[in-house]
Scaffold this active site. Structure first.
Site, PDB file in Angstrom:
ATOM      1  N   GLY A  89       0.834  -1.204   0.000  1.00 36.21           N
ATOM      2  CA  GLY A  89       0.000   0.000   0.000  1.00 36.21           C
ATOM      3  C   GLY A  89       0.863   1.246   0.000  1.00 36.21           C
ATOM      4  O   GLY A  89       1.962   1.271  -0.578  1.00 36.21           O
ATOM      5  N   SER A  90       0.417   2.265   0.700  1.00 39.05           N
ATOM      6  CA  SER A  90       1.090   3.564   0.646  1.00 39.05           C
ATOM      7  C   SER A  90       2.475   3.547   1.287  1.00 39.05           C
ATOM      8  O   SER A  90       3.254   4.483   1.059  1.00 39.05           O
ATOM      9  CB  SER A  90       0.236   4.614   1.343  1.00 39.05           C
ATOM     10  OG  SER A  90      -1.026   4.657   0.710  1.00 39.05           O
ATOM     11  N   THR A  91       2.794   2.516   2.079  1.00 42.53           N
ATOM     12  CA  THR A  91       4.137   2.462   2.659  1.00 42.53           C
ATOM     13  C   THR A  91       5.185   2.314   1.567  1.00 42.53           C
ATOM     14  O   THR A  91       6.380   2.466   1.799  1.00 42.53           O
ATOM     15  CB  THR A  91       4.284   1.296   3.652  1.00 42.53           C
ATOM     16  OG1 THR A  91       4.054   0.071   2.960  1.00 42.53           O
ATOM     17  CG2 THR A  91       3.296   1.407   4.790  1.00 42.53           C
ATOM     18  N   PHE A  92       4.699   2.017   0.356  1.00 46.08           N
ATOM     19  CA  PHE A  92       5.584   1.774  -0.781  1.00 46.08           C
ATOM     20  C   PHE A  92       5.937   3.081  -1.491  1.00 46.08           C
ATOM     21  O   PHE A  92       6.808   3.107  -2.348  1.00 46.08           O
ATOM     22  CB  PHE A  92       4.846   0.825  -1.737  1.00 46.08           C
ATOM     23  CG  PHE A  92       5.692   0.235  -2.831  1.00 46.08           C
ATOM     24  CD1 PHE A  92       6.832  -0.511  -2.549  1.00 46.08           C
ATOM     25  CD2 PHE A  92       5.327   0.407  -4.169  1.00 46.08           C
ATOM     26  CE1 PHE A  92       7.583  -1.068  -3.570  1.00 46.08           C
ATOM     27  CE2 PHE A  92       6.084  -0.150  -5.196  1.00 46.08           C
ATOM     28  CZ  PHE A  92       7.204  -0.887  -4.885  1.00 46.08           C
TER      29      PHE A  92
END
Lengths: 643, 385
Positions: free
Chosen positions: A335-338
């Site tokens: 998700g957005s941690t990427f």
């Protein structure tokens, strides 16, 4: 009487002659005996000595105590606990069935046990002990001990069992031991001892040989009936090496407890549910794993004696997969941690600058498809740092569109994604960082550019394990050094620490400018009021953290749902809820710890995962203040950090 | 010494003290030495304890020693005279044992006379020597060549031997038979006659086989191939060889024998005591024992040669012959050279009766030495030489 005298003389001469022959013959026969003795006692002596020893010496193996597993401060995590059992020596009892009758009034003996005992008694020699029951409670031990004067032939025997005092919190790291199976048998007689156990999972398995030690031997002299007479020689063997983990038991337990339960139920009105998830806390400088948690766990002590069928089936059928170590085997869309990976890939490729501004109306139209931002109304125009801070999806769709999947994958690999990291635990998975080539080879279909856009927000094909996310964060936090994680530092041999060579890690190969943009974004996520995790910030400035939230979908949101409005998590079945993720590090200015938290189907990253990560990072920093002297030397900071 | 005997004092009036002075104390010392080896081994066999064997054996030895000296000082001509009555008494007792054995069950070797138990086969071992010596003493050298004259003495040997085999006591029968053969040989019987008898005996073997008890047959078969039945009858021989061989040159040390003490060795205090000795004291210890036995034999040979009467000479070699057969058969047996026949090691094995017989035999041997110059006429009338 001359004739008589003559006659007697003749007789005497004959006698003397024959006596000489006889005596000579007798001495010759004695000589024959001496020859025979010489043959047996001098020439063949060695052979007969061997035969004599085989006759009388019974070699008995002494199982070595299995090495303990301790945490970085020396707290025991896996120990050998005394196992009290009742044994009966048939020849000393009047009658075994009667003895069992009396004994069963003191401690319960099941019918099955009783049959087994009588069977063993019939089979074994009468002076060999037969186990009646083992794993006695202290209460039972004392009851039997009090009654032993009335129970001839009944004794209490002490063996050793592996015990895990912190059962569930450490189950996935320690693994467990179990009786060797047919496949384990190497011909080493040690493995055939009744009490012997081999490591089956976790570090018990990885370091099994070192933990086992070397068996001692006891040469017991036996008589012709096999009854032991005395011990001739004893070789104590070597106890197994103690194993020191990098783990901090305190933090591990804290993280496990913090993660295990919802603080408030997703479904209003219901009690908080058991969570399924993982958390990894890593030292950014040297890769020490300080906590590695997967919830729920299981009790490894159950495996020791051989786990019961119903318990095993319930572990297997549990939807929260307690047997899986989700920290290393669970693969989730990051998700957005990427997004830091995507941002740095663009910066390094020169296809975007930090000043690049993208206007977010809430969606991006690309080809025939509409790609939505998580924020329905859109963010308006943002630069890169702001886009990370507010986790704008449209910004990263645009960046991903510009650079394509291969550059994203290339960058994320440098940060430890898409391949295993060589952690010393069995079951580590590689995750997935796709490329065009990969997709063509595995699916036979060419890569669609729209798929790059989806990958740009850490969805689609992209998969990572919590461990990989923690390592990725650590590599950002430590200024771009490719730390690798490890769980064990040393085997203590003879109580001395075997020093491990100081590790220095190669740089991942990213400019400090790019890293600084990522770091600034992550700082803002938590500490800027507009950041997605501002609610989970650490208020004490000396311990402040940086991080990135992530909420990854497990199913596609339909156009219909968009039209009528998204359902609340409580209205969605557990299995269909989003995964909540958070990666972070602390303290912001001089990072020492990185953490990754994944809560399966937990909902939003900022609401669910970020508070857990915050508490873990806070605990780690507090811990450092209260307990600065670890058993292990914490490895030096990586040398010549680029500034 | 023998050469000047005719010049020495007349024997007729020899007092008991004179006779004791004449006693071959060297022989007594050797006998005591061998018996002491026996005490030591019995002490070891009991795991370093005088109880139960060594102490009793010592008491018997001292009683037997008195008996030996008693026998030694009686006039030799007395034994000449009582040879036949003694023989027949022994024969009657032997028959009585057989009858009692037939009435009772199984092996019967003992005769319980209420007060004492006697083993007639042991008495027979001595009386056969006396009776044969007397017979050949009276037989002139020319008559020895006459086969007819040999029929009676053959009977004198075969009848008791047959009775003893029936008991069944193969070991004693062998000793009686071989003692007889030795006396025949020294009396001057031609060698070819032994060969004829030997051939005849071999022809009888298949018949005799039928008379042997099952366990005796097994022992012979086992001897021929011990590995055939390692846990049954062959066990004893194999274990004995292991114990003996493992002793090596210097042995495992007194009281340190592992095989014997751990009961791998059967009957270590009786028939297999030589094995234990060899295990603990090694090749050197066994050699020493054989050396002492050889010295006793040579001592006896010297006594026999010096005796001026044929009776004395034959008694001496008869006693020595029995002694030798005991020793040889026992040692050959434990080394696996002969079948297990149940013959004790003379003066060493535990057992009162054999000890008594042997010491009385040595008494006769000393007697022959003391009375070496006493002339014995054909009728047994004494005439000083």
């Amino acid at each position: 009487m001359p004739s008589l005298l003559h006659r007697d003389n003749a007789r005497s001469k004959l006698f003397t002659r024959r006596l000489a022959i006889l005596a000579g013959g007798q001495l010759t026969l004695f000589g024959l005996l001496i020859g025979r003795m010489y043959y047996l006692q001098v020439i063949e002596s060695e052979r007969y000595k061997v035969l004599a020893d085989e006759n009388r010496i019974n070699l008995r193996l002494l199982p070595p105590p299995r090495g303990r597993i301790i945490d970085r401060y020396g707290e025991p995590l896996a120990i050998n606990r005394l196992n009290y059992r009742i044994v009966v020596i048939p020849e000393q009892t009047g009658s075994v069935p009667m003895t069992l009758d009396v004994l069963s009034e003191i401690v319960p003996i099941g019918d099955n046990d009783r049959r087994r005992i009588l069977r063993e008694v019939a089979r074994k020699r009468r002076f060999l002990p037969v186990t009646v029951r083992d794993n006695l409670s202290w209460d039972e031990v004392s009851r039997v001990a009090v009654n032993t004067p009335d129970l001839p032939g009944v004794m209490i025997d002490v063996g050793s069992t592996r015990a895990y005092p912190y059962a569930a919190e450490l189950s996935h790291i320690l693994g467990y031991v179990a009786p060797p199976s047919e496949a384990d048998l190497t011909g080493d007689p040690l493995l055939e001892l009744p009490d012997f156990r081999v490591g089956r999972n976790g570090v018990e398995r990885i370091y099994d040989l070192a933990l086992r030690g070397r068996a001692g031997t006891s040469q017991i002299e036996v008589n012709a009936l096999g009854r032991p007479i005395r011990e001739l020689a004893r070789n104590e063997g070597e106890p197994g090496h103690d194993l020191v983990l990098t783990l901090d038991l305190n933090l591990q337990r804290f993280a496990a407890e913090r993660l295990a339960r919802e603080e408030k139920s997703v479904v209003p009105g219901l009690p908080p549910e058991e969570r399924s998830g993982a958390a990894v806390l890593i030292d950014v400088a040297n890769g020490d794993i300080l906590a590695l948690v997967s919830v729920p766990g299981y009790d490894p002590n159950e495996f020791n004696k051989g786990i019961s069928g119903p318990l095993w089936r319930s572990l297997l059928s549990n939807s929260r997969t307690p047997l899986t170590n989700k920290a290393i085997s669970g693969q989730y869309p990051p998700g957005s941690t990427f997004k830091m990976m995507v941002a740095m890939a663009a910066l390094e490729a020169g296809l975007a600058t930090p000043e690049l501004r993208v206007s977010c109306p809430g969606f991006l139209e690309f080809g025939d498809n509409k790609f939505h931002c998580w924020k329905k109304g859109g963010h308006g125009a943002l630069d890169m740092v702001e886009a990370i801070k507010q986790s704008c999806d449209v910004y990263f769709y645009e960046v991903a569109r510009r650079i394509g999947i291969d550059r994203i994958t290339q960058m994320s690999r440098r940060f430890g994604l898409g391949h295993t990291l060589g952690l010393d635990l069995p079951g580590e998975r590689a995750g997935l960082m796709p490329t065009r080539e990969w997709k063509l080879a595995t699916t036979g279909v060419t890569w669609q550019q729209g798929e790059s856009l989806v990958a740009g927000i850490g969805q689609g094909y992209v998969l990572a394990t919590p461990l990989q996310l923690a390592v990725m964060t650590a590599r950002i936090a430590n200024g771009g050094f490719a730390v690798t994680p490890h769980l064990t530092r040393d085997l203590i041999a003879g109580r001395r620490l075997a020093a491990r060579p100081a590790v220095s890690f190669p740089p991942v190969g990213v400019s400090q400018q790019a890293l600084a943009i990522a770091a600034r974004g992550m700082r803002g996520v938590v500490n800027d009021p507009r950041g997605t995790a501002y609610g989970a910030r650490i208020v004490d400035a000396t311990m402040a953290m940086a991080g990135k939230t992530g909420t990854s979908q497990v199913r596609r949101i339909t156009a219909e749902e968009r039209r009528v409005g998204l359902r609340k998590p409580s209205q969605v079945p557990w299995k269909e809820r989003d995964h909540a993720l958070f990666v972070g590090y602390a303290p912001v200015d001089n990072p020492r710890y990185a953490v990754a938290v994944v809560v399966e189907h937990g909902g939003g990253g900022s609401a669910v995962a970020a508070p857990v990560a915050r508490d873990i990072l806070r605990a780690a920093q507090l811990r450092e203040r209260e307990r600065p002297e670890p058993l292990l030397r914490v490895a030096e900071q990586p040398p010549d950090r680029r500034s | 010494m023998a050469l000047h005997s005719s010049l020495s004092a007349p024997r007729r009036g020899m007092s008991i003290f004179d006779k004791l002075r004449q006693t071959t104390w060297g022989l007594v010392a050797l006998v005591t030495l061998v018996s002491s080896v026996g005490f030591a081994m019995l002490y070891s066999a009991a795991g370093g304890s005088f109880d139960p064997w060594a102490s009793r054996q010592m008491i018997r030895f001292f009683v037997g020693l008195g008996l030996m000296l008693g026998v030694a000082v009686v006039d030799l001509r007395f034994f000449f005279r009582i040879a036949y009555p003694f023989y027949f008494v022994a024969l009657v007792l032997l028959t009585a044992v057989d009858v009692a054995g037939a009435i009772g069950m199984g092996a019967q070797r003992w005769l319980d006379l209420g007060v004492i138990q006697i083993q007639p086969s042991e008495l027979m071992k001595l009386s056969v020597v006396l009776v044969l010596a007397r017979y050949f003493h009276r037989l002139g050298p020319e008559d020895v060549g006459n086969p007819v004259k040999l029929i009676w003495p053959i009977f004198l040997v075969l009848v008791p031997a047959a009775l003893v085999v029936k008991q069944p006591d193969l070991g004693s029968a062998i000793i009686i038979g071989l003692t007889g053969a030795i006396i025949f040989f020294l009396a001057g019987v031609r060698l070819w006659k032994f060969i004829v008898v030997g051939a005849g005996g071999a022809a009888v073997v298949p018949i005799a086989w039928g008379f042997l008890r099952e366990y005796q047959k097994n022992r012979v078969l086992t001897f021929l191939n011990p590995e055939n039945d390692p846990l049954g009858s062959g066990y004893h021989i194999i274990q004995s060889k292991i114990a003996l061989g493992s002793g090596g040159i210097w042995g495992k040390g007194f009281l340190q024998g592992t095989q014997s003490h751990l009961q791998f060795l059967p009957e270590k205090q009786t028939d297999f005591i030589f094995t234990m000795l060899s295990e603990e004291l090694g090749f050197v210890g066994g050699l020493a024992l054989i050396g002492i036995y050889s010295l006793i034999l040579l001592y006896g040979v010297g006594i026999a040669v010096r005796s001026r009467s044929q009776f004395g000479r034959l008694v001496a070699v008869g006693i020595l012959g029995g002694f030798f057969v005991y020793a040889f058969v026992n040692m050959a047996m434990v080394m696996g050279l002969l079948p297990v026949v149940g013959v004790p090691l003379p003066l060493v094995s535990y057992g009162g009766t054999a000890m008594m017989t042997l010491l009385m035999g040595f008494g006769l041997l000393i007697n022959v030495y003391i009375h070496r110059d006493v002339h014995i006429g054909r009728s047994g009338a004494g005439e000083d030489g």
